[in-house]
Design an enzyme around this catalytic site. Structure first.
Site, PDB file in Angstrom:
ATOM      1  N   THR A  43      -8.790  24.775  -5.573  1.00 54.16           N
ATOM      2  CA  THR A  43      -8.342  25.644  -6.657  1.00 54.16           C
ATOM      3  C   THR A  43      -8.203  24.862  -7.951  1.00 54.16           C
ATOM      4  O   THR A  43      -8.648  25.310  -9.015  1.00 54.16           O
ATOM      5  CB  THR A  43      -7.021  26.328  -6.285  1.00 54.16           C
ATOM      6  N   GLN A  92     -17.265  25.704   1.072  1.00 51.43           N
ATOM      7  CA  GLN A  92     -17.692  26.098   2.414  1.00 51.43           C
ATOM      8  C   GLN A  92     -18.972  25.398   2.847  1.00 51.43           C
ATOM      9  O   GLN A  92     -19.303  25.377   4.035  1.00 51.43           O
ATOM     10  CB  GLN A  92     -17.895  27.617   2.473  1.00 51.43           C
ATOM     11  N   HIS A 125      -9.556  19.893   3.502  1.00 47.67           N
ATOM     12  CA  HIS A 125      -9.070  20.574   4.715  1.00 47.67           C
ATOM     13  C   HIS A 125     -10.095  21.495   5.353  1.00 47.67           C
ATOM     14  O   HIS A 125      -9.870  22.016   6.443  1.00 47.67           O
ATOM     15  CB  HIS A 125      -7.751  21.315   4.433  1.00 47.67           C
ATOM     16  N   THR A 162       0.196  10.683 -10.430  1.00 43.17           N
ATOM     17  CA  THR A 162       0.139   9.627  -9.430  1.00 43.17           C
ATOM     18  C   THR A 162      -0.847   9.993  -8.326  1.00 43.17           C
ATOM     19  O   THR A 162      -0.802  11.089  -7.769  1.00 43.17           O
ATOM     20  CB  THR A 162       1.529   9.386  -8.816  1.00 43.17           C
ATOM     21  N   CYS A 199      -4.964  39.814   0.637  1.00 41.86           N
ATOM     22  CA  CYS A 199      -3.732  40.593   0.729  1.00 41.86           C
ATOM     23  C   CYS A 199      -2.864  40.286  -0.482  1.00 41.86           C
ATOM     24  O   CYS A 199      -2.517  39.139  -0.718  1.00 41.86           O
ATOM     25  CB  CYS A 199      -2.988  40.249   2.017  1.00 41.86           C
TER      26      CYS A 199
END
Length: 432
Positions: A75, A189, A211, A247, A338
């Site tokens: 993001t 992706q 992640h 940092t 949502c």
């Protein structure tokens, strides 16, 4: 939830389990003290770990180490690329107010574009896609050629987070660069699922995150050419080429580098294994449940991520399927976002021309490095009874909506051929 049960995890596009090697590498780093900006021995040791990780990330993407800017994740990288390049281009040439993107981008891109439109007066054009979710390069060409001197940036995702469609990135780059327009791609992706070569692709900025690769949450990168002007979002200590002050999280970056190295090395073999599992899953589900439809490319699997299956179950609500599957120990997701507790139909499927009821019936199943044939078989055993129950429970509500004239009243189907305006619909934080 019964904690003793064995969970079947089919939501790797949202996040994927960390590799054991990544956990080990991070654990070692977490026991060491040192700020990479400090000049003493501990600081220099931490700096060495960061720079070696930067080299590993760059090597995995065929980029130069100096092009890798570490961030907190996808993001932030999307925001830095789109806002930063837009601001820089506007400062150089004030008439460059147009940003061209697609209607199927991730909310991290769409909401950034929406903010620039509202707050900065950017003219955002969301280009339509075909029934497979794919941008037609001729549509992009026409939009650029309408007024090339007003275009600040093109942003087109590498691979879609819901239906797995791969976009024609190299063609988009060729078209944009012919008019001196930089191109950003959200490749979150794609990295680790398909070959991603930063240098060969020609893109000017690329977003990736750890992640999705078997690394930790909270760290990612914007890979950006040094020739591209980018105005920073954050100001402070001047870290990361002054583009991302703050940092540096050494352990997170070490984990990111370890994960991307493993994922890219295994990409080809994993793609073969996962595409076979995915194809078997789709075939078995079709034999088990009547009326199932595949969203996205089905015949051209070279234009789709190998781990993605987006299925529509007519007569069902996707969120009901997710909850019923979860009760059986199977974790999947819908293509919907949502917002404020209200389920919304997938903007991706709506942009692909599906009606609202179709978009709401979707279930996204994504495989990863821990996925097995047993996972697929468990899902297939569960999906028949789950769909039967979801259809039975959803039928009375659907009849009430139809009698009130509300079913599918807000969607007209396929998007028109002209660029669409940016809506102000709120979205949830990035889960994919």
């Amino acid at each position: 939830m019964n904690e003793s049960r064995e969970t079947v995890y089919l939501d790797h596009a949202a996040t994927t389990p960390m590799y054991d090697e990544v956990v080990a590498a991070m654990t070692r780093q977490l026991t060491r003290t040192g700020n990479p900006s400090s000049l003493h021995s501990s600081g220099r040791t931490a700096r060495r770990a960061v720079e070696e990780s930067r080299e590993r990330v760059a090597d995995s993407l065929n980029a130069r180490p100096g092009e890798v800017v570490f961030t907190s994740g996808a993001t932030e990288s999307d925001n830095l690329a789109i806002k930063g390049i837009y601001w820089s281009r506007r400062r150089e040439e004030p008439r460059r107010r147009r940003i061209l993107s697609t209607a199927v981008e991730h909310p991290a891109v769409l909401d950034t574009l929406r903010w620039l439109a509202v707050q900065e007066g950017a003219e955002v054009e969301l280009l339509p896609v075909n029934r497979h979710g794919e941008l037609d390069p001729d549509v992009l060409r026409a939009s650029i050629e309408r007024d090339p001197g007003s275009v600040a940036l093109v942003s087109v995702m590498w691979a879609n987070h819901e239906v797995g469609t791969l976009q024609p990135i190299r063609q988009a780059v060729e078209l944009a660069h012919a008019y001196g327009v930089p191109v950003h791609t959200d490749a979150v992706q794609a990295v680790g699922q398909v070959p991603v070569d930063f240098a060969a692709s020609g893109v000017d900025a690329l977003t990736c995150t750890a992640h999705k690769l078997g690394g930790p949450a909270g760290v990612g990168a914007l890979v950006v050419r040094r020739t591209v002007g980018v105005t920073p979002l954050l100001h402070g200590g001047g870290q990361e080429r002054v583009l991302r002050s703050g940092t540096v999280g050494t352990a997170l970056i070490v984990g990111f580098a370890a994960a991307i190295g493993i994922a890219v090395k295994r990409q080809h073999s994993d793609a073969i294994r996962l595409s076979a599992l995915r194809d078997d899953l789709v075939q078995q589900v079709r034999q088990t449940v009547a009326g199932v439809r595949v969203s996205g490319h089905e015949s051209r699997l070279d234009r789709r991520l190998p781990n993605n299956a987006n299925l529509q179950f007519p007569g069902c609500e996707g969120d009901s399927l997710v909850m019923l599957l979860d009760a059986r120990g199977i974790e999947a997701s819908t293509g919907s976002a949502c917002s404020v507790g209200v389920a919304q139909p997938s903007h991706v499927l709506l942009a692909m021309g599906f009606a609202e009821a179709e978009a709401r019936s979707s279930l996204r199943l994504t495989l990863g490095h821990t996925s097995t044939q047993a996972d697929v078989d468990a899902f297939v055993r569960a999906i028949g009874p789950v769909v039967e129950r979801a259809r039975a429970s959803g039928l009375p509500a659907l009849r009430r909506l139809r009698s009130a004239g509300l079913a599918d009243s807000s969607v007209s189907g396929r998007l028109p051929g002209a660029p669409t305006a940016l809506s102000a619909r709120p979205r949830s934080p990035r889960p994919d």
